[in-house]
Design a protein around this motif. Sequence first.
Motif, PDB file in Angstrom:
ATOM      1  N   CYS A  10       0.830  -1.208   0.000  1.00 29.76           N
ATOM      2  CA  CYS A  10       0.000   0.000   0.000  1.00 29.76           C
ATOM      3  C   CYS A  10       0.864   1.258   0.000  1.00 29.76           C
ATOM      4  N   LEU A  14       1.213   4.224  -2.947  1.00 31.45           N
ATOM      5  CA  LEU A  14       0.929   5.630  -2.657  1.00 31.45           C
ATOM      6  C   LEU A  14       2.120   6.549  -2.929  1.00 31.45           C
ATOM      7  N   THR A  15       3.312   5.982  -2.912  1.00 25.87           N
ATOM      8  CA  THR A  15       4.512   6.818  -3.073  1.00 25.87           C
ATOM      9  C   THR A  15       5.183   6.663  -4.434  1.00 25.87           C
ATOM     10  N   ASN A  17       5.258   7.075  -8.045  1.00 26.86           N
ATOM     11  CA  ASN A  17       4.468   7.890  -8.970  1.00 26.86           C
ATOM     12  C   ASN A  17       5.357   8.449 -10.087  1.00 26.86           C
ATOM     13  N   ARG A  23      -1.828  14.082  -6.516  1.00 29.39           N
ATOM     14  CA  ARG A  23      -2.000  13.340  -5.261  1.00 29.39           C
ATOM     15  C   ARG A  23      -3.436  12.835  -5.125  1.00 29.39           C
ATOM     16  N   LYS A  24      -4.396  13.645  -5.551  1.00 29.73           N
ATOM     17  CA  LYS A  24      -5.804  13.247  -5.472  1.00 29.73           C
ATOM     18  C   LYS A  24      -6.056  11.988  -6.300  1.00 29.73           C
ATOM     19  N   ASN A  27      -4.378   8.885  -4.630  1.00 30.91           N
ATOM     20  CA  ASN A  27      -5.147   8.447  -3.464  1.00 30.91           C
ATOM     21  C   ASN A  27      -6.437   7.748  -3.875  1.00 30.91           C
ATOM     22  N   PHE A  28      -7.091   8.298  -4.909  1.00 31.12           N
ATOM     23  CA  PHE A  28      -8.346   7.720  -5.369  1.00 31.12           C
ATOM     24  C   PHE A  28      -8.139   6.323  -5.942  1.00 31.12           C
ATOM     25  N   PHE A  30      -5.703   4.294  -5.332  1.00 34.97           N
ATOM     26  CA  PHE A  30      -5.328   3.388  -4.245  1.00 34.97           C
ATOM     27  C   PHE A  30      -6.565   2.892  -3.516  1.00 34.97           C
ATOM     28  N   LEU A  31      -7.442   3.826  -3.131  1.00 33.15           N
ATOM     29  CA  LEU A  31      -8.656   3.442  -2.415  1.00 33.15           C
ATOM     30  C   LEU A  31      -9.496   2.491  -3.257  1.00 33.15           C
TER      31      LEU A  31
END
Length: 208
Positions: A10, A14-15, A17, A23-24, A27-28, A30-31
Amino acid sequence: IIACIVIAACVIDLTHNPLKHTRKYVNFRFLNWFLVGITYSGTYFGRYNMNVANQQRIWDVLGVDKTGFGWVITVGFIVYGVFVVINGILVDKMGGRKATIIGAMGSAIVNVFMGIYALFMPFKGFANIIIICLLYAINNYFQTFCTSAICKVGVNFYNFRERGFFSGIFGVIIAFGFFLAFDVNDSIINVLHWSFLFFIPAVMMFGF
């Protein structure tokens, strides 16, 4: 150890990239894959539970032998193998998210019924094979929706240059599913009544 590996996957997602997404967006996505991935792990939890139940003490409780119980697993996987192809066509039409919800909720409900049946079990012998075989076949039918949808849901958020990376991370989630399916289910059956092999995976699928 398994939990640490999942957490590490995870954090990496998230890191990592390289294409400089916002970032939005990171994060989206990932979720998105995390919730779908945990749900898919739950389907492993609620599919291979019958394999863990395939042991002498459960045969004795049911009043069947190894061959009889083997038919339950065999029929279940035949249904899975046939409908994973057929339902793949339906998933293309209905979309991955809807298919995942149908598959997970359907499987969770059937697992609840299997747990109730294991708890009260009004019959002995061949009747148990027929009823459990039917329930397990229906469970595996619903599970094919999740199998067909899983890549469809996640892969669209990753550029073709990132998909190998995504596949590696998602492989960790699948490994987590196998951990639940065999190690956790084995612990459940050794500590609790075997009906919890079905109730606990159902709670996980309902929860996510």
